[in-house]
Design an enzyme around this catalytic site. Structure first.
Site, PDB file in Angstrom:
ATOM      1  N   HIS A 274     -10.348  -8.659   2.800  1.00 16.47           N
ATOM      2  CA  HIS A 274      -9.220  -8.448   3.668  1.00 16.47           C
ATOM      3  C   HIS A 274      -9.704  -8.726   5.133  1.00 16.47           C
ATOM      4  O   HIS A 274      -9.945  -7.712   5.923  1.00 16.47           O
ATOM      5  CB  HIS A 274      -8.391  -7.091   3.322  1.00 16.47           C
ATOM      6  CG  HIS A 274      -7.108  -7.237   4.057  1.00 16.47           C
ATOM      7  ND1 HIS A 274      -6.624  -8.366   4.907  1.00 16.47           N
ATOM      8  CD2 HIS A 274      -6.236  -6.373   4.319  1.00 16.47           C
ATOM      9  CE1 HIS A 274      -5.365  -8.000   5.495  1.00 16.47           C
ATOM     10  NE2 HIS A 274      -5.084  -6.977   4.970  1.00 16.47           N
TER      11      HIS A 274
ATOM     12  N   CYS B 246      -5.722   1.043   6.245  1.00 12.60           N
ATOM     13  CA  CYS B 246      -4.974  -0.266   6.831  1.00 12.60           C
ATOM     14  C   CYS B 246      -3.475  -0.267   6.430  1.00 12.60           C
ATOM     15  O   CYS B 246      -3.080  -1.171   6.974  1.00 12.60           O
ATOM     16  CB  CYS B 246      -5.640  -1.390   5.778  1.00 12.60           C
ATOM     17  SG  CYS B 246      -5.556  -1.321   3.944  1.00 12.60           S
TER      18      CYS B 246
ATOM     19  N   GLN C 285      -7.855  -7.682   8.573  1.00 10.52           N
ATOM     20  CA  GLN C 285      -7.928  -6.215   8.777  1.00 10.52           C
ATOM     21  C   GLN C 285      -9.164  -5.606   9.218  1.00 10.52           C
ATOM     22  O   GLN C 285      -8.832  -4.631  10.152  1.00 10.52           O
ATOM     23  CB  GLN C 285      -7.471  -5.462   7.376  1.00 10.52           C
ATOM     24  CG  GLN C 285      -7.389  -3.995   7.441  1.00 10.52           C
ATOM     25  CD  GLN C 285      -5.998  -3.487   8.302  1.00 10.52           C
ATOM     26  OE1 GLN C 285      -5.165  -4.088   7.948  1.00 10.52           O
ATOM     27  NE2 GLN C 285      -6.116  -2.652   9.064  1.00 10.52           N
TER      28      GLN C 285
ATOM     29  N   ARG D 101      -2.227 -15.765   1.942  1.00 13.27           N
ATOM     30  CA  ARG D 101      -2.149 -14.290   1.197  1.00 13.27           C
ATOM     31  C   ARG D 101      -1.880 -14.685  -0.190  1.00 13.27           C
ATOM     32  O   ARG D 101      -0.996 -14.929  -0.791  1.00 13.27           O
ATOM     33  CB  ARG D 101      -1.135 -13.246   1.778  1.00 13.27           C
ATOM     34  CG  ARG D 101      -1.337 -11.795   0.894  1.00 13.27           C
ATOM     35  CD  ARG D 101      -0.772 -10.791   1.713  1.00 13.27           C
ATOM     36  NE  ARG D 101      -1.628 -10.305   2.550  1.00 13.27           N
ATOM     37  CZ  ARG D 101      -1.253  -8.930   2.751  1.00 13.27           C
ATOM     38  NH1 ARG D 101      -0.370  -8.252   2.318  1.00 13.27           N
ATOM     39  NH2 ARG D 101      -1.979  -8.456   3.832  1.00 13.27           N
TER      40      ARG D 101
ATOM     41  N   ARG E 138      -3.804  -4.866  14.867  1.00  9.69           N
ATOM     42  CA  ARG E 138      -3.681  -6.123  13.988  1.00  9.69           C
ATOM     43  C   ARG E 138      -3.113  -7.477  14.919  1.00  9.69           C
ATOM     44  O   ARG E 138      -3.527  -8.569  14.629  1.00  9.69           O
ATOM     45  CB  ARG E 138      -2.726  -6.055  12.918  1.00  9.69           C
ATOM     46  CG  ARG E 138      -3.183  -5.210  11.743  1.00  9.69           C
ATOM     47  CD  ARG E 138      -4.341  -5.570  11.024  1.00  9.69           C
ATOM     48  NE  ARG E 138      -4.346  -6.871  10.217  1.00  9.69           N
ATOM     49  CZ  ARG E 138      -3.554  -7.194   9.231  1.00  9.69           C
ATOM     50  NH1 ARG E 138      -3.268  -6.127   8.419  1.00  9.69           N
ATOM     51  NH2 ARG E 138      -3.575  -8.487   8.870  1.00  9.69           N
TER      52      ARG E 138
ATOM     53  N   ASP F 257      -7.984   3.504   1.342  1.00 11.80           N
ATOM     54  CA  ASP F 257      -6.825   2.686   0.892  1.00 11.80           C
ATOM     55  C   ASP F 257      -6.187   3.065  -0.261  1.00 11.80           C
ATOM     56  O   ASP F 257      -6.593   3.959  -1.014  1.00 11.80           O
ATOM     57  CB  ASP F 257      -7.741   1.254   0.912  1.00 11.80           C
ATOM     58  CG  ASP F 257      -6.803  -0.023   0.840  1.00 11.80           C
ATOM     59  OD1 ASP F 257      -5.506   0.325   0.980  1.00 11.80           O
ATOM     60  OD2 ASP F 257      -7.067  -1.093   0.440  1.00 11.80           O
TER      61      ASP F 257
HETATM   62  N1  NVA Z   1      -6.098  -3.082  -0.958  1.00 15.95           N
HETATM   63  C1  NVA Z   1      -4.562  -3.321  -0.693  1.00 15.95           C
HETATM   64  C2  NVA Z   1      -4.722  -3.480   0.914  1.00 15.95           C
HETATM   65  C3  NVA Z   1      -3.255  -3.822   1.510  1.00 15.95           C
HETATM   66  C4  NVA Z   1      -2.998  -4.189   2.693  1.00 15.95           C
HETATM   67  C5  NVA Z   1      -4.124  -4.469  -1.708  1.00 15.95           C
HETATM   68  O1  NVA Z   1      -4.956  -5.451  -1.850  1.00 15.95           O
HETATM   69  O2  NVA Z   1      -3.111  -4.335  -2.093  1.00 15.95           O
HETATM   70  N1   CP Z   2      -2.860  -3.729   5.938  1.00 10.87           N
HETATM   71  C1   CP Z   2      -2.067  -4.791   5.678  1.00 10.87           C
HETATM   72  O1   CP Z   2      -2.630  -6.035   5.406  1.00 10.87           O
HETATM   73  O2   CP Z   2      -0.937  -4.655   5.521  1.00 10.87           O
HETATM   74  P1   CP Z   2       0.270  -5.671   5.025  1.00 10.87           P
HETATM   75  O3   CP Z   2       0.092  -5.594   3.451  1.00 10.87           O
HETATM   76  O4   CP Z   2       1.863  -4.912   5.133  1.00 10.87           O
HETATM   77  O5   CP Z   2       0.370  -6.972   5.591  1.00 10.87           O
END
Ligand code: NVA
Ligand code: CP
Length: 316
Positions: free
Chosen positions: A137, A267, A140, A110, A295, A228
């Site tokens: 992502h 998400c 997700q 990540r 998930r 989101d």
């Molecule tokens: N769009 C958000 C998703 C978090 C799971 C981010 O990238 O922070």
């Molecule tokens: N939705 C999601 O990816 O959550 P986290 O950032 O908590 O992993």
């Protein structure tokens, strides 16, 4: 590294983006996820396997669901964050990939910078999973697709509305629309569109993906409304950004534009009162907790598919 028989190893089966996997592969992952959820018991399909997870940015769901998933499948997870590894002192992603490939069976990364995920996949000799980048992502999305189909049946032919920032989730929804035959309507400020490359890819697939600045128009008759955060990891917090996105908030008025059977997804983590009201998030159309639970099951599908270990005696 050649195998003991001298043959070159097979290419690792990475899970980097939904548009890099064909429809049959995506369907296989979803079927594995559904089967593991229905089975409801632990199966040692990945006994002795180790997953390394590298977090350059925070996570709750991805981190815990992957660790629980591989544990329930009989394997083990090792977690690295940037600060606690030599990545923080400048060791390259490529060298990290080469090293980890000698210890573990599969890697999840990540990071904000998608190029780092691609570099990890290029230099690893084991499968690499994109656990979120600023660009996409896909993990997700597998949980979201599973959640929709669990509640409403096949997603092909349905209408999905994305409202808000044209962010990593929006890009992955575009990829899914190109593979699974649903219509995707994106409502976003003109200043915050999804990636042009992804929209072009969807158009090349003949997918029904449209972009508008009008959330009510996008939501009309929809089967699913998805939203989101307004500020993704790696984005600058700014009042300007909040002002641009305020008209895209999901509230009961926007939900009322959709079908009466429409679902709401997010998400998570959510910023209640910003992109969604608590009334919608806690309301009867919301499936956010099912989505979060899925998930776990979706991660099992992804791990089993990447490691070609579905337990039915054939390659998934
Ligand atoms: N769009 C958000 C998703 C978090 C799971 C981010 O990238 O922070
Ligand atoms: N939705 C999601 O990816 O959550 P986290 O950032 O908590 O992993």
């Amino acid at each position: 590294m050649p195998s003991p028989q001298g043959r070159p190893p097979a290419e690792p089966r990475h899970f980097l983006d939904i548009n890099e996997i064909d429809t049959a592969g995506l369907r296989r992952i979803l079927a594995l996820a559904v089967a593991e959820k229905a089975r409801g018991q632990r199966r040692p399909l990945l006994a002795g396997k180790t997953l390394a997870m590298i977090f350059e940015i925070p996570s709750t769901r991805t981190r815990v669901s992957f660790e629980v998933a591989i544990t329930q499948l009989g394997g083990h997870a090792v977690i690295l964050d940037t600060a606690g590894s030599q990545l923080s002192r400048g060791e390259t992603v490529a060298d990290t990939a080469r090293t980890l490939s000698r210890y573990v069976d599969i890697i999840m990364l990540r990071t904000v910078d998608h190029a780092r995920t691609c570099e990890m996949a290029e230099y690893a000799s084991v499968p690499v999973i994109n656990g979120l980048s600023h660009q996409s992502h896909p993990c997700q999305l597998m949980a979201d697709l599973m959640t929709f189909e669990e509640a409403r049946g096949p997603i092909a032919g349905k209408v999905v509305t994305w409202t808000g920032d044209g962010n990593n989730m929006a890009n992955s929804w575009i990829h899914a629309a190109g593979r699974l035959g649903f219509s995707l309507r994106i409502a976003c400020p003109p200043e915050l569109p999804p990636r042009a490359e992804d929209l072009q890819w969807a158009a090349d697939q003949g997918a029904d993906v449209s972009v508008t600045s009008d959330p009510r128009q996008a939501a009309a008759g929809a089967d699913l409304i998805a939203a989101d955060t307004w500020v993704s990891m790696g984005d600058d917090q700014s009042e300007h950004r909040h002002n641009l996105l305020a008209p895209y908030r999901v509230d009961r008025h926007l939900m009322a534009c959709a079908k009466s059977t429409a679902l709401f997804m997010h998400c998570l983590p959510a910023h209640r009162g910003e992109e969604v009201t608590s009334e919608v998030m806690d309301g009867p159309q919301s499936v956010v907790w099912e989505e979060a639970e899925n998930r776990l099951h979706a991660q099992k599908g992804i791990l089993l598919w990447c490691l070609a270990a579905d337990g039915d005696g054939h390659d998934p």
